[in-house]
Design a protein around this motif. Structure first.
Motif, PDB file in Angstrom:
ATOM      1  N   SER A  39      34.382  27.056  76.143  1.00 16.37           N
ATOM      2  CA  SER A  39      35.031  26.046  76.074  1.00 16.37           C
ATOM      3  C   SER A  39      34.398  25.028  76.402  1.00 16.37           C
ATOM      4  O   SER A  39      34.372  23.341  76.304  1.00 16.37           O
ATOM      5  N   VAL A  40      33.444  24.615  77.349  1.00 19.49           N
ATOM      6  CA  VAL A  40      32.892  24.122  78.474  1.00 19.49           C
ATOM      7  C   VAL A  40      31.815  23.723  78.237  1.00 19.49           C
ATOM      8  O   VAL A  40      31.014  21.769  76.842  1.00 19.49           O
ATOM      9  N   ALA A  41      31.006  24.385  77.086  1.00 20.84           N
ATOM     10  CA  ALA A  41      29.573  24.128  76.043  1.00 20.84           C
ATOM     11  C   ALA A  41      30.143  23.707  75.131  1.00 20.84           C
ATOM     12  O   ALA A  41      29.604  22.307  73.889  1.00 20.84           O
ATOM     13  N   ILE A  42      31.131  23.829  73.905  1.00 22.14           N
ATOM     14  CA  ILE A  42      31.729  22.632  73.194  1.00 22.14           C
ATOM     15  C   ILE A  42      32.067  21.754  73.481  1.00 22.14           C
ATOM     16  O   ILE A  42      31.105  20.248  72.735  1.00 22.14           O
ATOM     17  N   ASN A  43      32.193  21.504  75.123  1.00 18.18           N
ATOM     18  CA  ASN A  43      33.329  20.247  75.372  1.00 18.18           C
ATOM     19  C   ASN A  43      31.510  19.238  75.240  1.00 18.18           C
ATOM     20  O   ASN A  43      31.482  17.561  75.019  1.00 18.18           O
ATOM     21  N   ALA A  44      30.600  19.637  76.286  1.00 19.05           N
ATOM     22  CA  ALA A  44      29.250  19.185  76.097  1.00 19.05           C
ATOM     23  C   ALA A  44      28.811  18.695  75.123  1.00 19.05           C
ATOM     24  O   ALA A  44      28.299  17.673  74.498  1.00 19.05           O
TER      25      ALA A  44
ATOM     26  N   PHE B 282      27.140  14.744  69.536  1.00 17.46           N
ATOM     27  CA  PHE B 282      27.269  14.581  68.700  1.00 17.46           C
ATOM     28  C   PHE B 282      28.884  13.381  67.813  1.00 17.46           C
ATOM     29  O   PHE B 282      27.947  12.366  66.638  1.00 17.46           O
ATOM     30  N   TYR B 283      29.406  12.993  68.578  1.00 15.61           N
ATOM     31  CA  TYR B 283      29.831  11.565  67.656  1.00 15.61           C
ATOM     32  C   TYR B 283      29.824  10.763  68.415  1.00 15.61           C
ATOM     33  O   TYR B 283      29.929   9.693  67.384  1.00 15.61           O
ATOM     34  N   ASN B 284      28.690  10.586  69.590  1.00 16.92           N
ATOM     35  CA  ASN B 284      27.638   9.518  69.581  1.00 16.92           C
ATOM     36  C   ASN B 284      26.393   8.745  68.706  1.00 16.92           C
ATOM     37  O   ASN B 284      26.527   8.415  67.562  1.00 16.92           O
TER      38      ASN B 284
ATOM     39  N   ILE C 181      22.716  22.580  75.132  1.00 19.00           N
ATOM     40  CA  ILE C 181      23.599  22.429  73.801  1.00 19.00           C
ATOM     41  C   ILE C 181      23.519  23.557  72.741  1.00 19.00           C
ATOM     42  O   ILE C 181      22.506  23.469  71.961  1.00 19.00           O
ATOM     43  N   GLY C 182      23.837  24.992  72.620  1.00 19.85           N
ATOM     44  CA  GLY C 182      23.305  25.870  72.081  1.00 19.85           C
ATOM     45  C   GLY C 182      23.807  26.809  72.625  1.00 19.85           C
ATOM     46  O   GLY C 182      23.964  27.904  73.491  1.00 19.85           O
TER      47      GLY C 182
ATOM     48  N   SER D 204      27.716  25.815  65.675  1.00 21.24           N
ATOM     49  CA  SER D 204      27.697  27.339  65.158  1.00 21.24           C
ATOM     50  C   SER D 204      27.044  28.593  65.687  1.00 21.24           C
ATOM     51  O   SER D 204      28.300  29.372  66.049  1.00 21.24           O
ATOM     52  N   GLY D 205      26.059  28.286  66.135  1.00 17.27           N
ATOM     53  CA  GLY D 205      25.767  29.563  67.125  1.00 17.27           C
ATOM     54  C   GLY D 205      26.962  29.708  68.102  1.00 17.27           C
ATOM     55  O   GLY D 205      26.755  30.424  68.767  1.00 17.27           O
ATOM     56  N   ILE D 206      27.358  28.980  68.928  1.00 13.35           N
ATOM     57  CA  ILE D 206      28.051  29.268  69.872  1.00 13.35           C
ATOM     58  C   ILE D 206      29.821  29.852  69.339  1.00 13.35           C
ATOM     59  O   ILE D 206      29.721  30.587  70.121  1.00 13.35           O
ATOM     60  N   LEU D 207      30.420  29.026  68.376  1.00  9.36           N
ATOM     61  CA  LEU D 207      31.097  29.668  68.080  1.00  9.36           C
ATOM     62  C   LEU D 207      30.823  31.003  67.318  1.00  9.36           C
ATOM     63  O   LEU D 207      31.966  32.292  67.770  1.00  9.36           O
ATOM     64  N   ALA D 208      29.875  31.361  66.467  1.00  5.11           N
ATOM     65  CA  ALA D 208      29.331  32.858  66.824  1.00  5.11           C
ATOM     66  C   ALA D 208      29.502  33.734  67.401  1.00  5.11           C
ATOM     67  O   ALA D 208      30.179  35.892  67.513  1.00  5.11           O
ATOM     68  N   ILE D 209      29.110  33.634  69.205  1.00  5.22           N
ATOM     69  CA  ILE D 209      29.198  34.507  69.815  1.00  5.22           C
ATOM     70  C   ILE D 209      31.103  34.485  70.284  1.00  5.22           C
ATOM     71  O   ILE D 209      31.016  35.036  71.085  1.00  5.22           O
ATOM     72  N   TYR D 210      31.377  33.073  70.628  1.00  5.57           N
ATOM     73  CA  TYR D 210      33.245  33.260  70.897  1.00  5.57           C
ATOM     74  C   TYR D 210      33.520  33.868  70.403  1.00  5.57           C
ATOM     75  O   TYR D 210      34.345  35.185  70.735  1.00  5.57           O
ATOM     76  N   ILE D 211      33.525  34.516  68.642  1.00  8.22           N
ATOM     77  CA  ILE D 211      33.992  35.351  67.828  1.00  8.22           C
ATOM     78  C   ILE D 211      33.098  36.719  67.771  1.00  8.22           C
ATOM     79  O   ILE D 211      34.647  36.953  67.973  1.00  8.22           O
TER      80      ILE D 211
END
Length: 422
Positions: free
Chosen positions: A110-115, A120-122, A52-53, A147-154
């Motif tokens: 999107s799959v990585a964010i879903n994982a 996190f919610y638990n 996850i990251g 944040s690292g995943i979203l930076a790659i996406y951006i």
């Protein structure tokens, strides 16, 4: 529209794209995804926790996919470039392949964010219910990873939008050059200048956008259906349907099919109205252009009658869009609460916790949105159909085919120097 940009014969090219893509996907899911081990790439152990990251995207399975995709595209492109070279082949073949790759990569983000949602919610649930000690740094760690995943996406999004802008303009250039090479035969078609100057750009832009959206929907289904099946294991029944195999997948398909069929039926008149709208706008604009150079053209009575035709068609379009928008808005607003309605039995019986609940909501939404491609894109498809009909008239003249039915219709008004004859 397509001959000018993609290799010919065009039907053989797109058929080969589908066939080669099916072979490549079949080999991948038939065991090819594991071939990376043979070249020494590190694969996670079967019992290892999921990554996850950002490091997920440089793990062995991902690196092998990059290699596999590049080799598959290289073989396909090399064959077409050798056997049927085309002046725009670098953009049409390799450019399209790059856009497809980035679409796949975005789905994996999107799959990585879903994982990431699950743990996190638990964690939040544990902290709020005080079922175990939770430190602030645990929560910060999860936020840093996302944040690292979203930076790659951006970063990927910015690069891709820049590339796609050039891709679209190259396609427009190819169409422009092709149509202008036949201009002496095309110049007599109603609104010919608009069709070359405006419709080519709009056609390339909309086709690229819809094509990417469609491929994204297919890839999202491939990626999220297994995720949804796995997450929905505790759920054995859903409202209305009761106990059915894979209840969340089944109800997502049925709900999306219902909405797609319903809105397609309600909006069936819109493409033809858009086409007629472009015709009356072209006649009005043409008269105004003549009026710039000839004092006897664009006289107030003539312009008034032409504008009356424009107004009449717009009002007709507004009427049909009114009931279409009522139907579309009602369906989409109901769609927003539909997942919660489906999950109520599992929530009240405590079959799922907050983390899986969020993961199911996201995965269910992704699958549902993929099946709702036509629902979400219908107004854009309507616009594309009207543009396609206008450009098809050009190609009918060039290749000696039949004009579209709308171009065979008698015009609503004929403009002369003395005015408009209806």
């Amino acid at each position: 529209m397509f001959h000018s940009f993609f290799p010919n014969p065009i039907r053989l090219f797109f058929s080969s794209v589908v066939l080669w893509g099916a072979i490549a996907i079949g080999v991948w899911y038939g065991g090819g995804s594991e071939w990376g081990r043979a070249i020494g790439l590190a694969y996670p152990a079967p019992d290892a926790p999921p990554l996850i990251g950002p490091e997920l995207f440089i793990s062995g399975p991902f690196v092998w996919f990059y290699i596999y995709y590049a080799v598959s595209v290289g073989l396909f492109a090399g064959a077409w470039m050798t056997l049927k070279p085309h002046p725009w082949q670098w953009w049409s073949i390799l450019g399209s392949a790059f856009i497809l790759f980035v679409t796949y990569f975005s789905v994996q983000v999107s799959v990585a964010i879903n994982a990431w949602y699950g743990p996190f919610y638990n964690l939040l649930q544990d902290a709020m219910a005080k079922t175990r000690p939770v430190t602030a740094w645990e929560a910060y760690g999860y936020l840093i990873s996302i944040s690292g995943i979203l930076a790659i996406y951006i970063a990927v999004y910015v690069v891709v939008r820049f590339f796609v802008s050039h891709y679209i303009f190259r396609w427009r250039t190819a169409m422009n050059d092709f149509y202008m090479s036949h201009w002496p035969r095309l110049r007599h078609i109603e609104g010919a200048s608009q069709r070359v100057q405006d419709d080519t750009m709009r056609f390339a832009t909309i086709t690229e956008g819809l094509g990417v959206s469609f491929v994204d929907a297919i890839m999202t289904l491939i990626a999220f259906l297994p995720v949804l099946v796995k997450l929905s294991a505790p759920i054995t029944e859903v409202p209305l349907l009761g106990e059915v195999p894979q209840p969340l997948v089944t109800i997502a398909i049925l709900w999306s099919a219902l909405g797609t069929g319903f809105l397609a039926l309600v909006g069936i008149k819109l493409p033809g109205l858009h086409f007629r709208n472009q015709r009356v706008e072209a006649a009005y604009r043409k008269e105004l252009v003549y009026g710039e150079d000839h004092a006897d053209r664009a006289q107030p009575p003539t312009v008034k009658e032409l504008f009356d035709l424009v107004r009449r068609n717009y009002f007709r379009l507004y009427f049909h869009y009114a009931y279409f928008n009522v139907a579309r808005s009602a369906y989409l607003q109901t769609d927003n609460i539909f997942p919660f309605f489906v999950l109520v039995p599992a929530v009240v019986t405590a079959k799922i916790t907050l983390g899986p609940f969020q993961q199911i909501l996201n995965a269910f939404g992704q699958v549902r949105d993929s099946f709702q491609f036509l629902v979400n894109s219908w107004t854009t498809i309507v616009e594309l159909l009207s543009i396609f009909k206008r450009l098809r008239a050009f190609e009918a003249v060039i290749y000696g085919g039949d004009l579209p039915s709308q171009d065979k219709e008698e015009p609503e008004a004929e403009v002369t120097a003395e005015g408009v004859s209806v």
